[in-house]
Scaffold this motif. Structure first.
Motif, PDB file in Angstrom:
ATOM      1  N   GLU A 162       4.958   5.844  11.388  1.00 44.84           N
ATOM      2  CA  GLU A 162       3.592   5.320  11.419  1.00 44.84           C
ATOM      3  C   GLU A 162       2.804   6.130  12.437  1.00 44.84           C
ATOM      4  O   GLU A 162       3.253   6.310  13.574  1.00 44.84           O
ATOM      5  N   ASP A 164       0.532   5.960  14.862  1.00 46.69           N
ATOM      6  CA  ASP A 164      -0.128   4.962  15.705  1.00 46.69           C
ATOM      7  C   ASP A 164       0.704   4.818  16.979  1.00 46.69           C
ATOM      8  O   ASP A 164       1.788   5.382  17.070  1.00 46.69           O
ATOM      9  N   LEU A 167       4.089  -0.114  16.348  1.00 51.06           N
ATOM     10  CA  LEU A 167       4.668  -0.142  15.013  1.00 51.06           C
ATOM     11  C   LEU A 167       4.290  -1.416  14.265  1.00 51.06           C
ATOM     12  O   LEU A 167       4.367  -2.508  14.813  1.00 51.06           O
ATOM     13  N   ILE A 179       9.333   4.701  13.171  1.00 49.28           N
ATOM     14  CA  ILE A 179       8.860   5.039  14.508  1.00 49.28           C
ATOM     15  C   ILE A 179       7.350   5.207  14.487  1.00 49.28           C
ATOM     16  O   ILE A 179       6.772   5.658  13.502  1.00 49.28           O
ATOM     17  N   ALA A 180       6.731   4.799  15.587  1.00 45.31           N
ATOM     18  CA  ALA A 180       5.287   4.932  15.720  1.00 45.31           C
ATOM     19  C   ALA A 180       4.997   6.151  16.582  1.00 45.31           C
ATOM     20  O   ALA A 180       5.461   6.233  17.708  1.00 45.31           O
TER      21      ALA A 180
END
Lengths: 403, 470
Positions: A162, A164, A167, A179-180
């Motif tokens: 993601e 960002d 998450l 994983i963000a």
């Protein structure tokens, strides 16, 4: 003593060679369960979330329907301005670029997508979309997270990314989570601080305390994923022009990850600000422009990388808005909504089904005709090759002729 | 008993029953029996949380017309939740009634409502607080009549002509019996019994007799013209309710790994005492197994435990009221904003790669007054973002001031070479591996003054995964 010296040895050699930092899956294909892109069917999914509840009726406009104009005296989009598609539907005039994609047969529009007993809270409705639950059911995992669980094996650790800082529930599984990463370099620096890296290595072989081990294992996996992404993306930089703004920048990051050969199956990004209770027209237009221009550049980039045929993009929002406008030239929270699929290899581009029925409303709201979980099932089964029934609890049906 | 072993036990007790032990110069170390008694005694009385809130209820007449006013009200609501959040966190960090704070947090996650109106949220909070350490049947009745609960689970719409089953369903599934111990028909019949349970604009419970279904109902095999109270009574008469609650309390206070034998034993006792909450907790805290290796240091701190613990032990003062909410949201647990009616899933659900990396940075950053930055996802229910401003809206910076003097005083007499051992015993609930201790020493510059060394070691210890456990 033997144990100690063995531990010492492993520690020493790890420090010397950095061996333990190599992601497990690079050690060969013998680890069992490695359905990454290279060894799988090569398909990936990009999910775009429109947060706040995008007004679907002013996105895909029923411009030949009098009821639409009656319900929205000052907010309806005049028929002459609409970017016409088919069957009396047309796009918001801010979406010229999406219309270009549509004309090339890359876009499928699904109308009246929703779920039974819809919830009007942003959070809860998003919760339902993320977890793929019924509206009276509460799940602590997301549909894509459960997909990762079904992959299992070490590769599941970065099979979903993601773009960002935090998450989303959608990407959290029981065993594996996505994983963000907003910025690969920053993510690498934050997780691979020298002290933490050394501390983690000391625990790489320890099995003393199950929760301590669990946290260190998660830390090591995070460090490895960050290292892997950092290494992979060092070289390639997209040369495509993207529009300004964070959303397009995030799409560019995804394109770079893809073009760098990162084997993730799922990517996730959001565009926020769709909660247009007041003075909707200008705000929504600028967001839809940002969306469609960003997507256009992204598709263009992927095409140039020969990666578009392997990609499907899904664009959704947590709910649509009420059919009638409110007194502040805006719209309030509604129910069913349209959803876009974009890809180079769609089975059926264009309108997948009829536009919403404005005659048969449920207390002023659109009724859904496609359950969103059936779209998930179709994407999981037909596209990602996943076990849709297992992931979604077996209550879904596949949509025919879509992908 | 050796002093350090006793201190370890006390720390364990205080982390589980509260939010840790603050570092004070003249700390007594009572035995466990006495400490448990003191904990219960200090939480004996319930003092309501007091927060001055603006009236933010919508006025349908003006709000429909006036967008400005609606937005103004929305901002006031948002501000109201900041005040509530800060006030409660402050209580957790400073109150002597640690067990009441902890137990109120448990019930907040159990009867989890995400309310729109801060005034209703405060009312509900004080209902939970008042009954947190009483008998469960009293709490259950009070929360079933709570306006926030009635609103959140649509009982306001539950009428004789058109029953709404939402409250009845969650009552059986999430609050008392648990899935698999009732039928769909039981839900329908219970919903009928709660028709007419309502509230007025002042936030007072109202029984609307004309909307109540007086007819005969069959609930869990019994027949009668049941009202809501009768249903609640039958639910608590079912020992399954004690099993369900005890299992959840065990997970909250003891361990994520259920121990059926212990839970069964506790549950019988809970049922026999008429669901006496303090008695059950006393039994848990005085059990020998509560201090065993399969319990101590095995829980992942919830975000609230982590943040309240830091605030309690290091006297954190945040630069602004928003900061603690930013941290809570980034870590996945914001007070007054549970994800849904089933509450926070807890345990390993708190952890993913980003929350773990963020958790490891929080302690050291806050103690050094360094800025923590995070991009937050929007919460459109409480703070709708104007699209033009959304980019700045997502990025938040958190800062706080901390005070380590209490810890410094406790370490004043400690010898240089004992420092890391003593500090790790104070700060961690699991033993520090000698290798890790050695690594930390390597990262401390030689020749630093005693006090600076205490600070530097503390920062390193707080950045370890071990600090995330209690």
């Amino acid at each position: 003593m033997a144990t100690n010296s063995r531990r010492e040895f492993i520690k020493m050699s790890a420090l010397a060679s950095g061996m333990l930092l190599v992601p497990n899956f690079l050690h060969g294909l013998d680890g069992g369960g490695l359905p990454l892109l290279a060894s799988s069917n090569g398909k990936r999914l990009v999910v775009i979330q429109l947060s706040g509840g995008n007004d679907g009726l002013n996105t895909v406009v029923p411009y030949q329907n009098d009821l639409y104009y009656k319900a929205r005296p000052s907010l309806a989009i005049p028929s002459r301005e609409v970017l016409t598609l088919e069957k009396g539907l047309g796009l918001n005039p801010a979406m010229e670029k999406l219309r270009l994609l549509y004309d090339q047969g890359y876009v499928s529009v699904l109308n009246s997508v929703g779920y039974p007993d819809p919830d009007r809270s942003h959070f809860r409705s998003m919760d339902i979309w993320h977890s793929a639950s019924a509206s009276d059911e509460y799940l602590s995992t997301g549909w894509l997270g459960r997909y990762l669980d079904s992959l299992s094996g070490p590769s599941a650790n970065y099979a979903a990314i993601e773009v960002d800082d935090t998450l989303s529930l959608a990407l959290k599984g029981a065993q594996y989570t996505g994983i963000a990463v907003q910025d690969v370099k920053r993510f690498f620096q934050a997780t691979n601080d020298q002290f933490l890296k050394q501390a983690a290595q000391l625990h790489a072989q320890d099995h003393t305390h199950h929760q301590v081990d669990y946290l260190y294992k998660t830390l090591i996996e995070t460090q490895q994923s960050a290292g892997y992404l950092q290494e992979k993306t060092k070289v390639y930089r997209s040369k495509k022009d993207y529009p300004n703004g964070e959303f397009a920048r995030n799409l560019k990051t995804i394109a770079e990850l893809i073009a760098s050969g990162v084997e993730s199956r799922v990517y996730y990004a959001s565009l926020t600000g769709f909660d247009t209770h007041v003075r909707q027209a200008g705000q929504q237009a600028s967001l839809l422009r940002e969306l469609s221009e960003g997507l256009y550049s992204f598709v263009d980039d992927l095409k140039q990388q020969q990666e578009f045929d392997n990609t499907v993009i899904m664009v959704f929002s947590e709910f649509g808005r009420r059919v009638a406008q409110n007194a502040s030239n805006g719209t309030d929270h509604g129910t069913a909504n349209n959803l876009f699929l974009i890809g180079g290899k769609l089975k059926q581009a264009g309108l997948y089904n009829e536009g919403p029925n404005l005659q048969d409303l449920d207390q002023g709201d659109l009724r859904y005709s496609i359950d969103f979980r059936n779209i998930y099932a179709t994407l999981l089964h037909n596209w990602l090759g996943g076990d849709a029934a297992g992931i979604l609890g077996g209550k879904t049906q596949l949509l025919t002729g879509l992908i | 008993m050796k002093t350090s072993a006793r201190e370890q036990k006390l720390q364990h007790l205080y982390w589980r029953a509260g939010f840790g032990i603050p570092f004070r110069p003249d700390q007594a170390s009572p035995g466990i029996k006495q400490a448990v008694r003191e904990l219960l005694h200090a939480s004996g009385q319930a003092t309501p949380l007091q927060v001055a809130l603006a009236r933010t209820e919508a006025d349908p007449q003006t709000d429909a017309q006036n967008a400005e006013m609606r937005q103004q009200r929305q901002r006031e609501r948002q501000q109201g939740f900041v005040l509530l959040n800060n006030a409660w966190l402050q209580q957790m960090a400073t109150s002597e009634a640690q067990l009441r704070e902890k137990m109120t947090l448990f019930w907040h996650g159990h009867f989890a409502c995400r309310l729109r109106e801060p005034r209703f949220a405060l009312l509900q909070h004080n209902t939970l607080r008042a009954h947190a350490l009483g008998k469960f049947p009293d709490l259950l009745l009070a929360i079933s009549k709570d306006p926030g609960m009635l609103q959140f689970l649509n009982n306001q719409q539950n009428r004789k002509q058109r029953p709404n089953e939402n409250f009845a369903r969650e009552l059986l599934e999430l609050f008392t019996l648990g899935r698999g111990h009732y039928t769909e028909q039981d839900i329908k019949e219970a919903a009928r019994a709660f028709t007419g349970w309502s509230y007025n604009p002042q936030g007072e419970f109202v029984f609307r007799a004309r909307q109540h279904d007086r007819g005969q109902k069959t609930f869990m095999g019994k027949r009668g013209n049941f009202g809501g109270e009768d249903i609640l009574q039958m639910i608590v008469e079912n020992p399954r309710t004690a099993d369900f609650l005890t299992a959840k309390l065990y997970a909250f206070f003891v361990s994520d790994v259920p121990n059926p034998e212990r839970i069964k034993d506790l549950s019988s006792y809970f049922y026999e005492t008429g669901y006496d909450i303090p008695k059950l907790l006393e039994k848990i805290f005085r059990a020998k197994w509560f201090y065993g290796p399969d319990v101590v240091g095995t829980k992942i701190k919830s975000p609230i435990e982590l943040l309240a613990g830091l605030q309690r032990q290091f006297d954190l003062t945040y630069a602004d009221g928003r900061s603690p909410l930013v941290l809570q949201r980034a870590l996945g647990q914001e007070l007054f904003r549970p994800p849904n009616v089933s509450g926070w899933a807890g345990g390993r659900n708190w952890i993913d790669s980003s929350t773990l990396a963020f958790r490891l940075r929080i302690g050291p950053a806050l103690l050094q007054e360094a800025a923590l930055e995070v991009n937050l996802k929007p919460d459109d229910d409480t703070e709708p973002t104007a699209p033009r401003k959304r980019r700045q809206d997502g990025l938040r910076t958190v800062r706080a001031k901390a005070d380590l003097s209490g810890l410094h005083q406790q370490m004043q007499e400690a010898k240089e070479r004992e420092l890391i051992e003593k500090l790790s015993q104070k700060l961690l609930q699991v033993p520090l591996q000698p290798e890790t201790a050695a690594l930390i020493q390597q990262h401390i510059p030689s020749g630093v003054a005693h006090a600076d060394k205490v600070t530097l070691l503390t920062l390193r210890l707080l950045s370890l995964p071990e600090y995330q456990l209690c």
